[in-house]
Design a protein around this motif. Structure first.
Motif, PDB file in Angstrom:
ATOM      1  N   ALA A  53       0.834  -1.211   0.000  1.00 17.68           N
ATOM      2  CA  ALA A  53       0.000   0.000   0.000  1.00 17.68           C
ATOM      3  C   ALA A  53       0.867   1.258   0.000  1.00 17.68           C
ATOM      4  O   ALA A  53       0.587   2.211  -0.726  1.00 17.68           O
ATOM      5  N   LEU A  54       1.931   1.247   0.796  1.00 18.91           N
ATOM      6  CA  LEU A  54       2.836   2.401   0.829  1.00 18.91           C
ATOM      7  C   LEU A  54       3.523   2.598  -0.518  1.00 18.91           C
ATOM      8  O   LEU A  54       3.687   3.732  -0.983  1.00 18.91           O
ATOM      9  N   LEU A  55       3.902   1.515  -1.147  1.00 21.71           N
ATOM     10  CA  LEU A  55       4.540   1.600  -2.464  1.00 21.71           C
ATOM     11  C   LEU A  55       3.574   2.185  -3.489  1.00 21.71           C
ATOM     12  O   LEU A  55       3.962   3.020  -4.309  1.00 21.71           O
ATOM     13  N   ALA A  56       2.314   1.781  -3.423  1.00 23.05           N
ATOM     14  CA  ALA A  56       1.303   2.327  -4.336  1.00 23.05           C
ATOM     15  C   ALA A  56       1.129   3.831  -4.128  1.00 23.05           C
ATOM     16  O   ALA A  56       0.765   4.552  -5.059  1.00 23.05           O
ATOM     17  N   GLN A  57       1.413   4.311  -2.919  1.00 21.05           N
ATOM     18  CA  GLN A  57       1.342   5.747  -2.635  1.00 21.05           C
ATOM     19  C   GLN A  57       2.649   6.463  -2.957  1.00 21.05           C
ATOM     20  O   GLN A  57       2.738   7.673  -2.802  1.00 21.05           O
ATOM     21  N   GLY A  58       3.667   5.715  -3.370  1.00 22.18           N
ATOM     22  CA  GLY A  58       4.946   6.329  -3.708  1.00 22.18           C
ATOM     23  C   GLY A  58       5.882   6.525  -2.532  1.00 22.18           C
ATOM     24  O   GLY A  58       6.899   7.213  -2.654  1.00 22.18           O
ATOM     25  N   GLN A  59       5.570   5.935  -1.410  1.00 23.40           N
ATOM     26  CA  GLN A  59       6.412   6.053  -0.219  1.00 23.40           C
ATOM     27  C   GLN A  59       7.433   4.911  -0.214  1.00 23.40           C
ATOM     28  O   GLN A  59       7.288   3.922   0.500  1.00 23.40           O
ATOM     29  N   ILE A  60       8.475   5.077  -1.007  1.00 19.39           N
ATOM     30  CA  ILE A  60       9.417   3.997  -1.281  1.00 19.39           C
ATOM     31  C   ILE A  60      10.181   3.551  -0.033  1.00 19.39           C
ATOM     32  O   ILE A  60      10.277   2.364   0.247  1.00 19.39           O
ATOM     33  N   ALA A  61      10.734   4.487   0.714  1.00 18.83           N
ATOM     34  CA  ALA A  61      11.527   4.112   1.895  1.00 18.83           C
ATOM     35  C   ALA A  61      10.662   3.407   2.939  1.00 18.83           C
ATOM     36  O   ALA A  61      11.062   2.380   3.502  1.00 18.83           O
ATOM     37  N   ALA A  62       9.494   3.947   3.201  1.00 16.41           N
ATOM     38  CA  ALA A  62       8.601   3.329   4.187  1.00 16.41           C
ATOM     39  C   ALA A  62       8.145   1.955   3.705  1.00 16.41           C
ATOM     40  O   ALA A  62       8.040   1.012   4.504  1.00 16.41           O
ATOM     41  N   ALA A  63       7.900   1.817   2.409  1.00 17.77           N
ATOM     42  CA  ALA A  63       7.494   0.521   1.849  1.00 17.77           C
ATOM     43  C   ALA A  63       8.615  -0.492   2.021  1.00 17.77           C
ATOM     44  O   ALA A  63       8.377  -1.635   2.449  1.00 17.77           O
ATOM     45  N   ARG A  64       9.829  -0.091   1.695  1.00 11.54           N
ATOM     46  CA  ARG A  64      10.974  -0.997   1.832  1.00 11.54           C
ATOM     47  C   ARG A  64      11.143  -1.432   3.289  1.00 11.54           C
ATOM     48  O   ARG A  64      11.356  -2.603   3.580  1.00 11.54           O
ATOM     49  N   ASP A  65      11.044  -0.491   4.213  1.00  8.80           N
ATOM     50  CA  ASP A  65      11.213  -0.815   5.630  1.00  8.80           C
ATOM     51  C   ASP A  65      10.143  -1.790   6.117  1.00  8.80           C
ATOM     52  O   ASP A  65      10.451  -2.761   6.823  1.00  8.80           O
ATOM     53  N   ALA A  66       8.904  -1.564   5.747  1.00 13.32           N
ATOM     54  CA  ALA A  66       7.816  -2.460   6.154  1.00 13.32           C
ATOM     55  C   ALA A  66       7.989  -3.839   5.527  1.00 13.32           C
ATOM     56  O   ALA A  66       7.761  -4.867   6.180  1.00 13.32           O
ATOM     57  N   LEU A  67       8.409  -3.857   4.282  1.00 15.81           N
ATOM     58  CA  LEU A  67       8.621  -5.126   3.578  1.00 15.81           C
ATOM     59  C   LEU A  67       9.722  -5.941   4.258  1.00 15.81           C
ATOM     60  O   LEU A  67       9.549  -7.135   4.538  1.00 15.81           O
ATOM     61  N   GLU A  68      10.833  -5.295   4.548  1.00 16.10           N
ATOM     62  CA  GLU A  68      11.936  -5.995   5.202  1.00 16.10           C
ATOM     63  C   GLU A  68      11.530  -6.491   6.592  1.00 16.10           C
ATOM     64  O   GLU A  68      11.892  -7.594   6.997  1.00 16.10           O
ATOM     65  N   GLU A  69      10.770  -5.675   7.311  1.00 19.19           N
ATOM     66  CA  GLU A  69      10.309  -6.074   8.643  1.00 19.19           C
ATOM     67  C   GLU A  69       9.426  -7.323   8.557  1.00 19.19           C
ATOM     68  O   GLU A  69       9.599  -8.272   9.326  1.00 19.19           O
ATOM     69  N   GLY A  70       8.507  -7.312   7.613  1.00 19.70           N
ATOM     70  CA  GLY A  70       7.615  -8.456   7.463  1.00 19.70           C
ATOM     71  C   GLY A  70       8.331  -9.712   7.018  1.00 19.70           C
ATOM     72  O   GLY A  70       8.049 -10.812   7.504  1.00 19.70           O
ATOM     73  N   LEU A  71       9.280  -9.571   6.121  1.00 17.13           N
ATOM     74  CA  LEU A  71      10.003 -10.738   5.612  1.00 17.13           C
ATOM     75  C   LEU A  71      10.990 -11.292   6.633  1.00 17.13           C
ATOM     76  O   LEU A  71      11.227 -12.494   6.692  1.00 17.13           O
ATOM     77  N   ALA A  72      11.564 -10.407   7.440  1.00 20.49           N
ATOM     78  CA  ALA A  72      12.546 -10.849   8.430  1.00 20.49           C
ATOM     79  C   ALA A  72      11.921 -11.770   9.477  1.00 20.49           C
ATOM     80  O   ALA A  72      12.587 -12.674   9.992  1.00 20.49           O
ATOM     81  N   SER A  73      10.656 -11.566   9.772  1.00 22.44           N
ATOM     82  CA  SER A  73       9.998 -12.401  10.791  1.00 22.44           C
ATOM     83  C   SER A  73       9.134 -13.499  10.179  1.00 22.44           C
ATOM     84  O   SER A  73       8.443 -14.219  10.893  1.00 22.44           O
ATOM     85  N   LEU A  74       9.170 -13.651   8.872  1.00 22.35           N
ATOM     86  CA  LEU A  74       8.333 -14.632   8.187  1.00 22.35           C
ATOM     87  C   LEU A  74       8.766 -16.058   8.512  1.00 22.35           C
ATOM     88  O   LEU A  74       9.946 -16.380   8.471  1.00 22.35           O
ATOM     89  N   MET A  75       7.776 -16.856   8.826  1.00 21.30           N
ATOM     90  CA  MET A  75       8.015 -18.273   9.099  1.00 21.30           C
ATOM     91  C   MET A  75       7.065 -19.085   8.230  1.00 21.30           C
ATOM     92  O   MET A  75       6.016 -18.586   7.831  1.00 21.30           O
ATOM     93  N   PRO A  76       7.420 -20.342   7.955  1.00 18.48           N
ATOM     94  CA  PRO A  76       6.506 -21.173   7.153  1.00 18.48           C
ATOM     95  C   PRO A  76       5.139 -21.267   7.838  1.00 18.48           C
ATOM     96  O   PRO A  76       5.054 -21.293   9.057  1.00 18.48           O
ATOM     97  N   PRO A  77       4.082 -21.305   7.037  1.00 18.68           N
ATOM     98  CA  PRO A  77       2.740 -21.390   7.624  1.00 18.68           C
ATOM     99  C   PRO A  77       2.541 -22.720   8.346  1.00 18.68           C
ATOM    100  O   PRO A  77       3.087 -23.740   7.950  1.00 18.68           O
ATOM    101  N   SER A  78       1.752 -22.663   9.405  1.00 17.84           N
ATOM    102  CA  SER A  78       1.411 -23.893  10.118  1.00 17.84           C
ATOM    103  C   SER A  78      -0.104 -24.021  10.137  1.00 17.84           C
ATOM    104  O   SER A  78      -0.830 -23.050   9.926  1.00 17.84           O
TER     105      SER A  78
END
Length: 194
Positions: free
Chosen positions: A39-64
């Protein structure tokens, strides 16, 4: 709200949901962060989008099977390579090559990422940063990993680097030496295993 193209409302909601993620299961937080990033990327907020993306991916675990929203978690998990590539691309656009490389290396571990995609991005990043020698080393590492094979997708990158960079002559010599070195390595391996 995001899917209905009401991005401002969606970003506010997802930012709020992100604060809840700290007390929720990690998979929920990952999905919320990835949705917020998109959503942030769609608004053009590149830095905030990157930060949120990295945060989400860093804690990603396989689904259970215990996960409440298994379909959303599975989707993010399946797309993790593509999402790490996006995080790297955003870092590249923001002029942060070290963070881009770190994201690309995370993408390398995902099963749905082609090595040529990583190669092209890493070479582009190094060339953009004025590091043609490093770009050449990235290409040589790729060729060594591929046992010296140069295919139709690697050849344009090799040709570009060899013809248009300061490191071109050294690269051409190294690639020329690579074939015989790989051949002797292959013959040593076959004689030692036989």
């Amino acid at each position: 709200a995001v899917r209905a193209n009401r991005l401002t409302e969606g970003v506010k909601f997802l930012a709020w949901a992100r604060t809840l993620g700290a007390g929720a299961e990690p998979a929920f937080a990952s999905v919320v962060c990835v949705d917020l990033a998109e959503a942030l990327l769609a608004q053009g907020q590149i830095a905030a989008a990157r930060d949120a993306l990295e945060e989400g991916l860093a804690s990603l675990m396989p689904p259970s099977s215990a996960s409440r929203s298994i379909a959303d978690i599975a989707d993010v998990f399946r797309r993790r390579g593509e999402l790490w590539l996006l995080a790297g691309d955003l870092s590249c656009r923001l002029g942060d090559p070290n963070r881009a490389v770190a994201a690309y290396m995370q993408a390398a571990g995902a099963p749905n990422v082609e090595p040529i995609e990583l190669l092209a991005r890493r070479v582009h990043l190094d060339l953009r940063s004025g590091r043609s020698a490093r770009a050449s080393l990235v290409l040589l590492d790729h060729l060594i990993d591929g046992e010296g094979r140069i295919d139709d997708r690697t050849l344009p990158i090799l040709t570009f680097l060899a013809q248009r960079t300061e490191a071109g002559e050294a690269l051409a010599q190294s690639v020329g030496d690579l074939g015989p070195a790989m051949g002797s390595r292959a013959s040593r391996t076959s004689t030692s295993s036989g």
